[in-house]
Scaffold this active site. Structure first.
Site, PDB file in Angstrom:
ATOM      1  N   GLU A  25       0.819  -1.217   0.000  1.00 32.68           N
ATOM      2  CA  GLU A  25       0.000   0.000   0.000  1.00 32.68           C
ATOM      3  C   GLU A  25       0.850   1.264   0.000  1.00 32.68           C
ATOM      4  O   GLU A  25       0.491   2.258  -0.607  1.00 32.68           O
ATOM      5  CB  GLU A  25      -0.927   0.027   1.222  1.00 32.68           C
ATOM      6  CG  GLU A  25      -2.017  -1.015   1.216  1.00 32.68           C
ATOM      7  CD  GLU A  25      -3.067  -0.758   0.181  1.00 32.68           C
ATOM      8  OE1 GLU A  25      -3.255   0.396  -0.250  1.00 32.68           O
ATOM      9  OE2 GLU A  25      -3.720  -1.725  -0.217  1.00 32.68           O
ATOM     10  N   ASP A  34      -7.837   7.996  -4.796  1.00 35.33           N
ATOM     11  CA  ASP A  34      -7.243   6.868  -5.510  1.00 35.33           C
ATOM     12  C   ASP A  34      -7.820   6.823  -6.933  1.00 35.33           C
ATOM     13  O   ASP A  34      -8.722   7.607  -7.259  1.00 35.33           O
ATOM     14  CB  ASP A  34      -7.455   5.568  -4.738  1.00 35.33           C
ATOM     15  CG  ASP A  34      -8.898   5.117  -4.662  1.00 35.33           C
ATOM     16  OD1 ASP A  34      -9.789   5.754  -5.247  1.00 35.33           O
ATOM     17  OD2 ASP A  34      -9.142   4.093  -4.003  1.00 35.33           O
TER      18      ASP A  34
END
Length: 131
Positions: A25, A34
């Protein structure tokens, strides 16, 4: 009071899945959108994110711990009795993708194989969830 075997398994799977998630991540302490347009922060956390806030390392760790534990418990509830390593792998997948991958047998071949007890085939489905 001693922890139950199930509680210990959940704790171990959470630790493993967290170790997988951290390098995958990455850490971003300021909220960002995102690719699908979801406000995200820290190690991929998407719940109750405040746009523009700078999160501390402690806040990021607490978010990751809580989110991963929730993902592991989700998998454990829809596919109880999994070995720790399978629980961890699917917990990480649920952390990233949501519960469909592990729990929705109508939409996920991985979930169908998991429910059928074909753990190797279920795990072999996980790389297909890369989009």
């Amino acid at each position: 009071m001693a922890a139950t075997i199930r509680q210990k398994k959940i704790a171990m799977a959470t630790a493993i899945a967290t170790a997988i998630a951290v390098p995958a991540e990455g850490l971003r302490r300021v909220a960002y959108y995102d690719p699908p347009g979801i406000l995200t922060v820290c190690y991929g956390s998407t719940k109750n994110v405040v746009k523009g806030k700078v999160y501390s390392l402690q806040e990021c760790k607490a978010r990751l711990d809580a989110d991963m534990l929730n993902a592991i418990k989700t998998v454990d509830s829809c596919a109880p009795g999994l070995p720790v390593h399978v629980l961890a792998a699917f917990g990480d997948a649920v952390y990233n993708l949501g519960p469909t991958v592990a729990c929705n047998t109508g939409k996920s071949t991985a979930a169908r194989k998991l429910q059928a007890g074909d753990l190797k085939a279920a795990c072999n489905e996980l790389p297909k969830w890369n989009k």
